[in-house]
Design a protein around this motif. Structure first.
Motif, PDB file in Angstrom:
ATOM      1  N   ALA A   1       1.475   9.385  -5.893  1.00 56.10           N
ATOM      2  CA  ALA A   1       1.937  10.738  -5.572  1.00 56.10           C
ATOM      3  C   ALA A   1       2.906  11.243  -6.638  1.00 56.10           C
ATOM      4  CB  ALA A   1       2.595  10.750  -4.192  1.00 56.10           C
ATOM      5  N   TYR A   2       3.839  10.389  -7.065  1.00 57.87           N
ATOM      6  CA  TYR A   2       4.776  10.785  -8.122  1.00 57.87           C
ATOM      7  C   TYR A   2       4.038  11.083  -9.418  1.00 57.87           C
ATOM      8  CZ  TYR A   2       9.144   9.776  -5.615  1.00 57.87           C
ATOM      9  OH  TYR A   2      10.208   9.803  -4.751  1.00 57.87           O
ATOM     10  N   SER A   3       3.009  10.280  -9.699  1.00 58.49           N
ATOM     11  CA  SER A   3       2.234  10.494 -10.917  1.00 58.49           C
ATOM     12  C   SER A   3       1.501  11.830 -10.868  1.00 58.49           C
ATOM     13  CB  SER A   3       1.241   9.348 -11.094  1.00 58.49           C
ATOM     14  OG  SER A   3       0.464   9.536 -12.256  1.00 58.49           O
ATOM     15  N   THR A   4       0.861  12.123  -9.736  1.00 55.21           N
ATOM     16  CA  THR A   4       0.133  13.384  -9.592  1.00 55.21           C
ATOM     17  C   THR A   4       1.089  14.569  -9.655  1.00 55.21           C
ATOM     18  OG1 THR A   4      -1.475  12.266  -8.176  1.00 55.21           O
ATOM     19  CG2 THR A   4      -1.465  14.667  -8.122  1.00 55.21           C
ATOM     20  N   LYS A   5       2.262  14.399  -9.084  1.00 59.68           N
ATOM     21  CA  LYS A   5       3.279  15.460  -9.107  1.00 59.68           C
ATOM     22  C   LYS A   5       3.813  15.700 -10.521  1.00 59.68           C
ATOM     23  CE  LYS A   5       7.905  16.483  -7.399  1.00 59.68           C
ATOM     24  NZ  LYS A   5       9.130  15.906  -6.838  1.00 59.68           N
ATOM     25  N   GLY A   6       3.698  14.683 -11.380  1.00 65.10           N
ATOM     26  CA  GLY A   6       4.226  14.806 -12.734  1.00 65.10           C
ATOM     27  C   GLY A   6       5.622  14.248 -12.898  1.00 65.10           C
ATOM     28  N   ASP A   7       6.088  13.516 -11.901  1.00 63.12           N
ATOM     29  CA  ASP A   7       7.410  12.883 -11.961  1.00 63.12           C
ATOM     30  C   ASP A   7       7.219  11.481 -12.529  1.00 63.12           C
ATOM     31  OD1 ASP A   7       9.850  11.657 -11.549  1.00 63.12           O
ATOM     32  OD2 ASP A   7      10.153  12.492  -9.546  1.00 63.12           O
ATOM     33  N   PHE A   8       7.178  11.417 -13.873  1.00 58.77           N
ATOM     34  CA  PHE A   8       6.808  10.161 -14.516  1.00 58.77           C
ATOM     35  C   PHE A   8       7.837   9.059 -14.283  1.00 58.77           C
ATOM     36  CE2 PHE A   8       6.941   7.307 -18.198  1.00 58.77           C
ATOM     37  CZ  PHE A   8       5.659   6.785 -18.120  1.00 58.77           C
ATOM     38  N   ASP A   9       9.124   9.403 -14.327  1.00 60.24           N
ATOM     39  CA  ASP A   9      10.161   8.383 -14.174  1.00 60.24           C
ATOM     40  C   ASP A   9      10.007   7.650 -12.840  1.00 60.24           C
ATOM     41  OD1 ASP A   9      11.233   8.939 -16.616  1.00 60.24           O
ATOM     42  OD2 ASP A   9      12.745  10.334 -15.864  1.00 60.24           O
ATOM     43  N   ASN A  10       9.817   8.417 -11.762  1.00 59.00           N
ATOM     44  CA  ASN A  10       9.642   7.787 -10.452  1.00 59.00           C
ATOM     45  C   ASN A  10       8.293   7.084 -10.343  1.00 59.00           C
ATOM     46  OD1 ASN A  10      11.934   7.999  -8.647  1.00 59.00           O
ATOM     47  ND2 ASN A  10      11.701  10.221  -8.853  1.00 59.00           N
ATOM     48  N   ALA A  11       7.273   7.648 -10.987  1.00 59.55           N
ATOM     49  CA  ALA A  11       5.953   7.009 -10.955  1.00 59.55           C
ATOM     50  C   ALA A  11       6.033   5.608 -11.568  1.00 59.55           C
ATOM     51  CB  ALA A  11       4.936   7.859 -11.703  1.00 59.55           C
ATOM     52  N   ILE A  12       6.712   5.504 -12.722  1.00 60.49           N
ATOM     53  CA  ILE A  12       6.853   4.204 -13.375  1.00 60.49           C
ATOM     54  C   ILE A  12       7.715   3.269 -12.541  1.00 60.49           C
ATOM     55  CG2 ILE A  12       7.921   3.041 -15.339  1.00 60.49           C
ATOM     56  CD1 ILE A  12       5.204   4.164 -15.955  1.00 60.49           C
TER      57      ILE A  12
ATOM     58  N   ASP B   1       7.798  -1.396  -8.932  1.00 58.05           N
ATOM     59  CA  ASP B   1       8.103  -1.913  -7.589  1.00 58.05           C
ATOM     60  C   ASP B   1       6.835  -2.445  -6.924  1.00 58.05           C
ATOM     61  OD1 ASP B   1      10.732  -1.197  -7.924  1.00 58.05           O
ATOM     62  OD2 ASP B   1      10.632   0.597  -6.656  1.00 58.05           O
ATOM     63  N   TYR B   2       5.740  -1.750  -7.183  1.00 53.27           N
ATOM     64  CA  TYR B   2       4.446  -2.172  -6.628  1.00 53.27           C
ATOM     65  C   TYR B   2       4.048  -3.540  -7.177  1.00 53.27           C
ATOM     66  CZ  TYR B   2      -0.681  -2.423  -6.610  1.00 53.27           C
ATOM     67  OH  TYR B   2      -1.985  -2.847  -6.499  1.00 53.27           O
ATOM     68  N   LEU B   3       4.216  -3.731  -8.474  1.00 47.70           N
ATOM     69  CA  LEU B   3       3.867  -5.024  -9.076  1.00 47.70           C
ATOM     70  C   LEU B   3       4.715  -6.147  -8.496  1.00 47.70           C
ATOM     71  CD1 LEU B   3       3.384  -4.115 -12.856  1.00 47.70           C
ATOM     72  CD2 LEU B   3       1.647  -4.336 -11.087  1.00 47.70           C
ATOM     73  N   VAL B   4       6.006  -5.858  -8.287  1.00 48.29           N
ATOM     74  CA  VAL B   4       6.905  -6.877  -7.711  1.00 48.29           C
ATOM     75  C   VAL B   4       6.496  -7.175  -6.274  1.00 48.29           C
ATOM     76  CG1 VAL B   4       9.278  -7.341  -6.983  1.00 48.29           C
ATOM     77  CG2 VAL B   4       8.833  -6.304  -9.227  1.00 48.29           C
ATOM     78  N   ALA B   5       6.232  -6.114  -5.491  1.00 49.55           N
ATOM     79  CA  ALA B   5       5.872  -6.293  -4.078  1.00 49.55           C
ATOM     80  C   ALA B   5       4.549  -7.047  -3.948  1.00 49.55           C
ATOM     81  CB  ALA B   5       5.770  -4.940  -3.377  1.00 49.55           C
ATOM     82  N   LYS B   6       3.632  -6.757  -4.847  1.00 50.04           N
ATOM     83  CA  LYS B   6       2.325  -7.412  -4.786  1.00 50.04           C
ATOM     84  C   LYS B   6       2.450  -8.908  -5.084  1.00 50.04           C
ATOM     85  CE  LYS B   6      -2.458  -6.782  -6.262  1.00 50.04           C
ATOM     86  NZ  LYS B   6      -3.388  -6.056  -7.152  1.00 50.04           N
ATOM     87  N   GLY B   7       3.335  -9.251  -6.011  1.00 48.15           N
ATOM     88  CA  GLY B   7       3.604 -10.667  -6.272  1.00 48.15           C
ATOM     89  C   GLY B   7       2.617 -11.331  -7.207  1.00 48.15           C
TER      90      GLY B   7
ATOM     91  N   SER C   1       0.828  -1.214   0.000  1.00 44.69           N
ATOM     92  CA  SER C   1       0.000   0.000   0.000  1.00 44.69           C
ATOM     93  C   SER C   1       0.858   1.259   0.000  1.00 44.69           C
ATOM     94  CB  SER C   1      -0.921   0.006   1.223  1.00 44.69           C
ATOM     95  OG  SER C   1      -1.820  -1.077   1.176  1.00 44.69           O
ATOM     96  N   LEU C   2       1.969   1.211   0.734  1.00 45.56           N
ATOM     97  CA  LEU C   2       2.865   2.371   0.791  1.00 45.56           C
ATOM     98  C   LEU C   2       3.445   2.657  -0.587  1.00 45.56           C
ATOM     99  CD1 LEU C   2       4.545   4.532   2.183  1.00 45.56           C
ATOM    100  CD2 LEU C   2       6.094   2.737   2.993  1.00 45.56           C
ATOM    101  N   ILE C   3       3.942   1.626  -1.269  1.00 47.13           N
ATOM    102  CA  ILE C   3       4.524   1.823  -2.599  1.00 47.13           C
ATOM    103  C   ILE C   3       3.455   2.292  -3.581  1.00 47.13           C
ATOM    104  CG2 ILE C   3       5.651   0.638  -4.526  1.00 47.13           C
ATOM    105  CD1 ILE C   3       7.007  -1.189  -2.462  1.00 47.13           C
ATOM    106  N   GLN C   4       2.249   1.762  -3.455  1.00 50.44           N
ATOM    107  CA  GLN C   4       1.138   2.202  -4.310  1.00 50.44           C
ATOM    108  C   GLN C   4       0.856   3.688  -4.107  1.00 50.44           C
ATOM    109  OE1 GLN C   4      -2.674   0.418  -3.414  1.00 50.44           O
ATOM    110  NE2 GLN C   4      -3.306   0.510  -5.552  1.00 50.44           N
ATOM    111  N   THR C   5       0.843   4.120  -2.854  1.00 52.16           N
ATOM    112  CA  THR C   5       0.628   5.535  -2.556  1.00 52.16           C
ATOM    113  C   THR C   5       1.734   6.386  -3.150  1.00 52.16           C
ATOM    114  OG1 THR C   5      -0.492   4.957  -0.490  1.00 52.16           O
ATOM    115  CG2 THR C   5       0.323   7.205  -0.682  1.00 52.16           C
ATOM    116  N   MET C   6       2.958   5.862  -3.129  1.00 53.74           N
ATOM    117  CA  MET C   6       4.100   6.629  -3.638  1.00 53.74           C
ATOM    118  C   MET C   6       4.029   6.791  -5.154  1.00 53.74           C
ATOM    119  SD  MET C   6       7.168   5.180  -1.212  1.00 53.74           S
ATOM    120  CE  MET C   6       8.399   6.344  -1.803  1.00 53.74           C
TER     121      MET C   6
END
Length: 474
Positions: free
Chosen positions: A314-325, A330-336, A306-311
């Motif tokens: 937030a990066y996406s809303t901020k417009g920081d696409f590189d970090n959003a991706i 990372d979220y997909l890996v953590a989710k498994g 959930s934390l990585i999903q929130t991050m």
């Protein structure tokens, strides 16, 4: 007469002061021998003569003997503690509640809940007005049977209505993680009777039951009395965020981090403060700083997802696409076990970025989205029909004049799946019409009248009022 009067007063003073003097002497003895025992708990041989002397002098003094037993218990020697408890019972002709309480404590230390409860019950029988026996009995049963523990407290209520039984009952239910029942008991007691630990647990029970609005008055009462207590300030931040009071939540965040005693900040503290910053002020830089701090801490696996999903959000809303991706992957890996919707969200992120970059870079990001849909179709055959529709729409955008027919194979695949299904719902019929329309237009562009009309006839069958089909079927 005056002399006799003074003699009488003096005699009366001796009568009244004798028990007090004896009591003071007992307490002095208890204080002294307790200190001796505790100071020498690493080796009692050195003090055996001193202990023996006190014992001999107080063979018939149950109070002193029990206190010696308590001292030995607290020093870790439960065997000797038991001896002195039994000495005390012998001195009191087998009826002395404090000695029974001590024996119950010794059994509780040995994890013998039943034996401990038996001793505590005998203490209650010897002194029914003393709440300690009831509390200790209930305490040993609080994990085995919280309801039996509460029933014992109800017995105390009948004897001593002046005792705050409901708070103790609430604490037992809280420890058993029966939070609704804890709240039910806590609510019966005036908040003025709560000490800090139970007031905090009362608030936490509301948090775990999701009753944040109901828990706010507990927080308000708590911080009035204990303004620097970190757990109450923490709950204040949590509760106000969950109820949408973001500015108030930030006030509590400031209290937690800057005006609380002995704060040991957890990942949740940083996580919630980050949520408050982005919700109250749209301060994504500040929020992401807190989120990254939280991520570097010991976060349970499910919460980490959930934390990585929130991050990434937030990066996406901020417009920081590189970090959003980066964080989405990372979220997909953590989710498994990512879902079809997770892949769809990733593809949409690529498409959103394609809208923001120069025209020369758009196609590469659209192709990344196409590749993502392709992976999803392979991984989730049960969702393949709808994923093919999404992939077809994307390719139709990249090939607006249909010269390449990029969308054709995906609309054909989706159409075949829908046709095979039969008994289509309204949404499915709508998607099948979409497939036929595209294929009808495609073959029109290819000047293949027969195939073009075959698809528009299918459109007409599904949607008899479709005027676009009428134009092709003239």
């Amino acid at each position: 007469m005056k002399a006799i009067k003074y003699l009488f007063i003096g005699a009366m003073m001796l009568v009244f002061s004798a028990p007090a003097m004896a009591q003071d002497e007992d307490q002095a003895t208890i204080n002294a021998i307790t200190k001796v025992i505790k100071d020498n708990k690493s080796g009692f041989d050195a003090i055996k003569d001193e202990v023996k002397a006190v014992y001999k002098k107080n063979k018939k003094n149950a109070k002193v003997l029990t206190a010696m037993g308590v001292a030995f218990k607290e020093a870790g020697d439960t065997a000797t503690a038991r001896e002195y408890a039994n000495y005390a019972l012998k001195a009191a002709k087998n009826h002395y509640a404090p000695a029974r309480l001590l024996l119950g404590d010794i059994e509780a230390i040995a994890d013998k809940a039943g034996d401990a409860a038996s001793q505590y019950q005998m203490a209650i029988d010897d002194d029914p007005m003393n709440p300690e026996g009831y509390f200790k009995f209930a305490s040993v049963y609080r994990k085995v049977s919280p309801r039996l523990a509460v029933a014992k407290l109800e017995e105390l209520r009948a004897k001593r209505p002046d005792i705050a039984v409901d708070i103790k009952a609430g604490s037992f239910m809280f420890e058993a993680q029966e939070f609704d029942k804890a709240i039910e008991s806590y609510k019966k007691a005036p908040l003025s009777q709560f000490e800090r630990p139970d007031l905090t647990n009362f608030a936490i029970a509301y948090y775990f039951t999701g009753k944040h609005a109901e828990g706010l008055p507990i927080i308000e009462e708590g911080v009035k009395r204990f303004p620097r207590h970190a757990p109450l300030n923490r709950m204040g931040m949590f509760f106000n965020y969950e109820t949408g009071n973001y500015d108030k939540a930030l006030e509590f965040a400031d209290r937690l981090f800057n005006a609380s005693d002995s704060l040991k900040a957890s990942w949740m503290d940083y996580f919630y403060r980050g949520l408050c910053l982005q919700s109250a002020r749209s301060d994504y830089d500040g929020a992401l700083k807190d989120f990254n701090t939280a991520l570097g801490m010991d976060v349970p696996a499910t919460n980490r997802i959930s934390l990585i999903q929130t991050m990434y959000q937030a990066y996406s809303t901020k417009g920081d696409f590189d970090n959003a991706i980066k964080f989405y992957n990372d979220y997909l890996v953590a989710k498994g076990n990512p879902s079809a919707n997770d892949y769809n969200s990733l593809a949409r992120m690529y498409l959103k970025h394609a809208e923001e970059v120069p025209d020369a870079e758009k196609e590469q990001w659209m192709m990344k989205a196409d590749q993502t849909y392709g992976e999803a179709i392979e991984k989730f055959p049960a969702n393949a029909e709808y994923l093919n529709i999404l992939r077809a729409r994307l390719n139709a955008t990249m090939d607006a004049d249909m010269t390449k027919g990029l969308a054709k194979p995906y609309y054909e695949a989706a159409a075949n799946m829908l046709e095979a299904k039969g008994n289509l719902e309204a949404g499915e019929k709508s998607r099948l019409v979409e497939c036929y329309r595209y294929l009808g237009w495609f073959y029109n562009e290819k000047a293949d009248r027969e195939k073009c009309q075959s698809y528009w006839r299918k459109v007409k069958e599904l949607d008899p009022t479709n005027t676009e089909a009428d134009q092709f079927l003239k």
